[in-house]
Design an enzyme around this catalytic site. Structure first.
Site, short mmCIF file in Angstrom:
data_model
loop_
_atom_site.label_atom_id
_atom_site.label_comp_id
_atom_site.label_asym_id
_atom_site.label_seq_id
_atom_site.Cartn_x
_atom_site.Cartn_y
_atom_site.Cartn_z
CG ASN A 1 30.81 38.45 46.17
OD1 ASN A 1 30.95 39.27 45.27
ND2 ASN A 1 30.25 38.75 47.32
CB ALA A 2 32.55 31.95 44.54
CG PHE A 3 32.00 32.56 39.05
CD1 PHE A 3 31.45 31.67 39.96
CD2 PHE A 3 31.93 32.21 37.70
CE1 PHE A 3 30.86 30.47 39.56
CE2 PHE A 3 31.35 31.02 37.29
CZ PHE A 3 30.82 30.15 38.21
CG LEU B 1 26.59 32.80 48.94
CD1 LEU B 1 26.41 31.47 49.66
CD2 LEU B 1 27.40 33.74 49.82
CB VAL C 1 21.75 42.95 60.40
CG1 VAL C 1 20.59 43.85 60.76
CG2 VAL C 1 21.25 41.55 60.05
CB CYS D 1 31.74 40.27 49.95
SG CYS D 1 30.53 41.43 50.53
#
Length: 480
Positions: free
Chosen positions: A220-222, A217, A86, A272
């Site tokens: 995606n941050a990298f 997380l 969701v 994202c």
């Protein structure tokens, strides 16, 4: 027969469940959602999302072992494994506003699972969630359990839009996090058995719950950090006469760095990257790590800087005013081969130009006019709530028009901004575009898709991100 139910029929739930059904004929898969129109679309010939290869997979399984339904409670109570994918939007008010994830939809899903379940369930987090969500969900389920046993797993998705089906067929890795107890290990094994139908054993990684949640997380941050790194260098390239494509190629040749995600652009988008980094920042702050939070926050700051810089280049090049001028915007999706506009840099660029009273004409091969108008009228973070909870009938942005043809969009324009790297923009007849534009005619290439020299030979004044500047632009300030 194992029964799987997925709550949430969006970009993650739909394709993931379709592929599980396709690869595991012995498993019955039902995707449920409260949105009647979305489920109707999944049951029709016009699926609600565009993703290469998705149509074939859905059509082969739908009605056999893949079903889409709004009858949520029945399917949840019958399922052995429940995937929850969701929305987890960024909070816009209250504690952690602008950073923390809003777990409202997640919590109501958990409470509903607890209400209707009569047999033991494995509950799988599929949406990107902040670290320690599993613990909260576990508490809600166990406090309302009435004798039913629950195991929580974290199974983050690592799909890239535009290649989601390929990513699901041949994943780099499948990550499953669970409790380090006998029951937890058994639940991990049950989910592992599902993926093992088509994913090689050595690509299925099992970890503890927190590692799995944080890995998503961090990944995606990298990735976002790489984009911000090359974008930061692109600004320096323009100032010094270096060419960012050459620099990125040289850097990427180092096998430790690798060539991927080193394309300078107007900025990253997608549902994202920004959300996950903000989330990471918030978690760091909550755990007393302000230096770490600041480090990751900088990735978003550079991204915002890059979008502002692009708008400033456009305005300063055109005699410091775009008021009343027609500017064509080619591409609105956040990247090619998807119709997704979530957090696309095009929104901020268009808003920046509209803020200076430009008239913009937008063309994108996959994005509908309705979607573009909603995006331009919406507040930040609103997109991440279910459609029926988004603000309705946004006030039309009068200065923006949407066309279905690149030549129509550019006709009579003073400037053209290329904001998505669609392949067709490489093939356009730029001589024809030039002939139908106001002079001097400008091209601002935010994705480095066109060859500046070819266009300069036609007569355009060209700005390409991170490339040596046109003599016209050299005297213009980089930042207004």
């Amino acid at each position: 027969m194992v029964k799987i139910c997925c709550i949430g029929a969006g970009y993650v739930g739909g394709p993931t469940m379709a592929v599980i059904a396709f690869k595991c004929p012995s498993i019955e898969v039902v995707v449920v959602d409260i949105s009647v129109s979305r489920i109707a679309a999944w049951n029709s010939d016009q699926l609600p999302i565009y993703e290469p290869g998705l149509d074939d997979v859905v059509k082969q399984c739908r009605g056999k072992n893949l079903f889409f339904s709004t009858n949520i409670e029945q399917h949840v109570s019958e399922a052995d494994i429940i995937f929850v994918s969701v929305n987890t939007p960024t909070k816009t008010r209250g504690l952690g506003a602008g950073k923390a994830a809003d777990l409202t939809y997640w919590e109501s899903a958990a409470r509903m699972i607890a209400d209707v379940s009569k047999s033991d369930k494995i509950v799988v987090e599929k949406s990107t969630v902040p670290v320690k969500t599993a613990e909260a969900i576990e508490k809600i389920l166990t406090h309302n359990s009435r004798g039913v046993k629950y195991q929580i797993l974290s199974n983050p998705e690592f799909l890239a839009e535009g290649t989601a089906i390929q990513d699901l067929f041949k994943p780099d890795r499948v990550l499953i996090g669970g409790r380090e107890t006998p029951e937890g290990r058994k639940a991990v094994q049950a989910l592992k058995d599902v993926y093992a139908h088509w994913v090689p054993e050595d690509r299925i990684i099992t970890t503890n719950l927190w590692s799995a949640e944080l890995s998503k997380l961090a990944a995606n941050a990298f990735l976002a950090q790489r984009i911000s790194s090359v974008n930061a260098i692109s600004a320096l390239c323009e100032a010094t006469g270096a060419n960012v494509s050459e620099v990125a190629y040289a850097v990427g040749k180092d096998s430790r760095v690798g060539p991927k995600f080193l394309n300078a652009s107007v900025g990253f988008g997608g549902s994202c990257f920004q959300k996950d980094i903000l989330n990471l920042v918030y978690i760091c702050e909550c755990n007393g790590l302000p230096e770490v939070a600041d480090y990751w926050r900088q990735v978003i700051k550079i991204n915002d800087y890059q979008k502002n810089r692009f708008v400033n280049r456009v305005v300063s090049s055109m005699f410091n005013t775009v008021s009343g001028k027609k500017i064509a915007v080619l591409g609105f999706a956040f990247k090619k081969d998807t119709g997704d506009t979530r957090e696309t840099p095009a929104i901020d660029v268009c808003k920046g130009l509209l803020g200076d009273n430009a008239k913009i004409s937008i063309y994108d091969p996959q994005v509908t006019e309705d979607q573009i108008r909603r995006d331009l009228a919406m507040n930040k973070f609103d997109w991440d709530h279910p459609a029926h909870l988004q603000p309705m009938s946004p006030t039309a942005v009068k200065q923006a028009s949407v066309t279905w043809d690149a030549y129509e969009a550019t006709k009579g324009a003073h400037g053209v901004c290329i904001l998505t790297e669609w392949d067709e923009f490489k093939e356009l007849d730029y001589q024809r575009i030039y002939d139908n534009m106001q002079k001097p005619a400008f091209i601002f290439d935010g994705r480095n898709v066109v060859d500046p020299e070819t266009l300069r030979a036609i007569g355009f004044i060209v700005y390409s991100i991170g490339k040596p500047l046109d003599s016209w632009l050299k005297d213009m300030p980089a930042v207004a």
